[in-house]
Enzyme design. Structure first.
Site, PDB file in Angstrom:
ATOM      1  N   CYS A 241       0.844  -1.220   0.000  1.00  0.00           N
ATOM      2  CA  CYS A 241       0.000   0.000   0.000  1.00  0.00           C
ATOM      3  C   CYS A 241       0.863   1.249   0.000  1.00  0.00           C
ATOM      4  CB  CYS A 241      -0.897   0.092   1.221  1.00  0.00           C
ATOM      5  SG  CYS A 241      -1.313  -1.421   1.989  1.00  0.00           S
TER       6      CYS A 241
ATOM      7  N   GLU B  34      -3.228   3.538  -8.482  1.00  0.00           N
ATOM      8  CA  GLU B  34      -2.409   2.562  -7.762  1.00  0.00           C
ATOM      9  C   GLU B  34      -2.289   1.297  -8.619  1.00  0.00           C
ATOM     10  OE1 GLU B  34      -3.984   0.716  -4.160  1.00  0.00           O
ATOM     11  OE2 GLU B  34      -2.041   1.039  -3.210  1.00  0.00           O
TER      12      GLU B  34
END
Ligand code: ADP
Length: 498
Positions: free
Chosen positions: A302, A401
């Site tokens: 992350c 992402e």
């Protein structure tokens, strides 16, 4: 050496057994319908286990058991010191079974065995010990209300907690939830990702063995839209702690609204900038950490430093050095202790990453390194470190992402442009600043809209420092004593003095 060690690891794998049933109440149980799904290893596609496909029935049962355990105070009613001792025993058991747990993690989701052992398991044990040790040192508060009353502010467990975790660090993230949630005295139901259920299922048996009472820690494997949704929609779950994609994070908020307004905390990833100024003290160190900051764990992190923002005067030299470091990272079978970049977790995730590489090329970024899968094991997908240079702030590979080993390099001319580029995404999880000027470091650090800022380092920290996001990177914090907020209620007890 390396081959022999790979063979040794494979021999250890041959001795493993896999438990795929749900852990409900006092032990492993099949689903009511008997439904399972087949869990294959991303390393080579081999079948590992049939895993319980939990749905509403199992979640209902787990919640009822968790509620019962909470109400009769078999765990929450223990003194903090007694809970501490049991959690320390749990940490010891995890440590003594670390080799098996690390192998399960690697087989399940493809991370290098060396990292599973030295990062995931080490940090899980440390995390459990840290929260256990903290428990009996936390005081409540008295409010400054004068002589007419006593205003007590007490922290209480919230009740039944559901934790939905992703596949990139299954055990470590389970630890980030278990430490504070169990530490506070709650009952906890873990929903591991369908890609990686085996390690947390094993963990549940160790918890029981350590003395955590029946029903206090349960594990319901299954699909997100079934087991995960049922847990987040359940009206007798008091809090959900979620780590995963922003898309699902937003659904969790909706489920809370559609049910009982349960407390929701979210950690939903990032697109973290790693900013290198012209006066960086040690370009080699910056390059080393930039490379590991994005390629570690196949980029499935992350807080990956997936955007390298380099001052134009150092960009070329920096990227050359990042390439040199990345070139030393061995892409290979994750069971080989020499491997540094393992298998992508699933076909779906590999396709997504390869698609972003295609998008990067179409957007006009220049591919400097990697970009195509390499042959390692048949049945697995292995994507090497990939670097795009000449990336512009509005390109999709600078905004979205990717969750794979792909670095986007952008350049800037001055501090204002660096800050603007860095904050120009919907995310705000981490950011790093490399400079020898303390004023620049603090000015830029304070300007970052992100939950963590690392100065002259990338993605470092400690269990004692909070981790979480600004903006759409999430709500709430994992790690540190701040994580207790997610698993507790604050009560005012007002005593009137006659
Ligand atoms: P990723 O894209 O990284 O796989 P997800 O957000 O899809 O991340 O998954 C993270 C966790 O959320 C997993 O445990 C998954 O099963 C769960 N999940 C996925 N969809 C839902 C949903 N609709 N409701 C609840 N949990 C879900």
């Amino acid at each position: 050496m390396s081959l022999a060690t790979l063979e040794a690891t494979k021999a250890r794998v041959a001795g493993l057994s896999f438990e795929g049933r749900a852990f409900l109440g006092a032990g492993y149980q099949p689903t009511r319908s008997g439904e399972t799904f087949t869990k294959c290893s991303p390393i080579d596609g081999r079948v590992l286990a049939e895993v319980a496909r939990c749905g509403e029935a199992e979640v209902d049962k787990a919640v009822a058991t968790a509620r019962q355990a909470f109400e009769d105070r078999r765990w929450s009613g223990l003194t903090p010191r007694a809970r501490k001792q049991i959690l320390l025993r749990f940490a010891d058991l995890i440590e003594s079974n670390a080799e098996e747990l690390a192998l399960l993690e690697t087989l399940d989701m493809g991370k290098p065995i060396a990292d599973a052992e030295s990062v995931d398991l080490r940090l899980l044990v440390l995390c459990m010990r840290w929260y256990a040790e903290a428990l009996d040192k936390i005081y409540d508060e008295l409010a400054p209300v004068g002589d007419g009353a006593i205003g007590m502010i007490v922290r209480e467990p919230i009740g039944v907690v559901g934790a939905i975790i992703p596949w990139n660090f299954p055990l470590m993230l389970a630890g980030w939830k278990m430490g504070p949630a169990l530490g506070m005295g709650n009952s906890l139901i873990l929903k591991p990702a369908e890609q990686s259920p085996l390690s947390t299922l094993r963990l549940a048996a160790l918890a029981l063995e350590a003395g955590i009472p029946e029903g206090v820690l349960q594990v319901v494997p299954g699909f997100g839209e079934e087991a995960g949704r049922a847990l987040a929609l359940h009206s007798d779950v008091d809090a959900i702690s979620f780590t995963g994609s922003g898309e699902v994070g937003k659904l969790i908020l909706q489920y809370a609204g559609q049910s009982n307004m349960k407390h929701v905390s979210l950690e939903c990833g990032g697109k973290s900038p790693n900013i290198v100024f012209a006066d960086v003290k040690d370009l080699d160190e910056a390059a080393e950490q930039a490379a590991w900051g994005v390629f570690f764990n196949q980029g499935e992190v992350c807080s990956a430093g997936s955007r390298l923002l380099a001052h134009e005067s150092v960009r070329e030299e920096l990227v050359e050095r990042v390439e040199a470091v990345a070139g030393t990272m061995r892409v290979g079978n994750p069971l080989d202790p020499e491997t540094r970049v393992g298998a992508m977790v699933s076909d779906e995730q590999s396709a997504r990453v390869l698609d972003y590489i295609k998008i990067g090329k179409q957007e006009g970024a220049s591919l400097r390194m990697g970009g195509a899968p390499v042959e390692v094991e048949r049945g697995g997908c292995y994507i090497p470190p990939t670097i795009f240079d000449g990336v512009k702030g509005d390109m999709r590979i600078a905004q979205e992402e990717i969750f794979g080993p792909v670095l986007s390099v952008l350049s800037f001319q001055d501090e204002a442009e660096a800050i603007q580029l860095a904050n120009n995404t919907t995310y705000g999880l981490g950011a790093a600043v490399w400079t020898r000027d303390i004023n620049t470091a603090f000015r830029v650090g304070k300007a970052m809209r992100s939950g963590s800022v690392w100065i002259n380092a990338y993605d470092t920290g400690d269990i004692s420092t909070p981790f979480g996001g600004y903006k759409q990177s999430g709500i709430g914090r994992d790690k540190s004593l701040h994580a207790l907020d997610k698993y507790s209620q604050v009560k005012t007890l007002w005593v009137a003095l006659g």
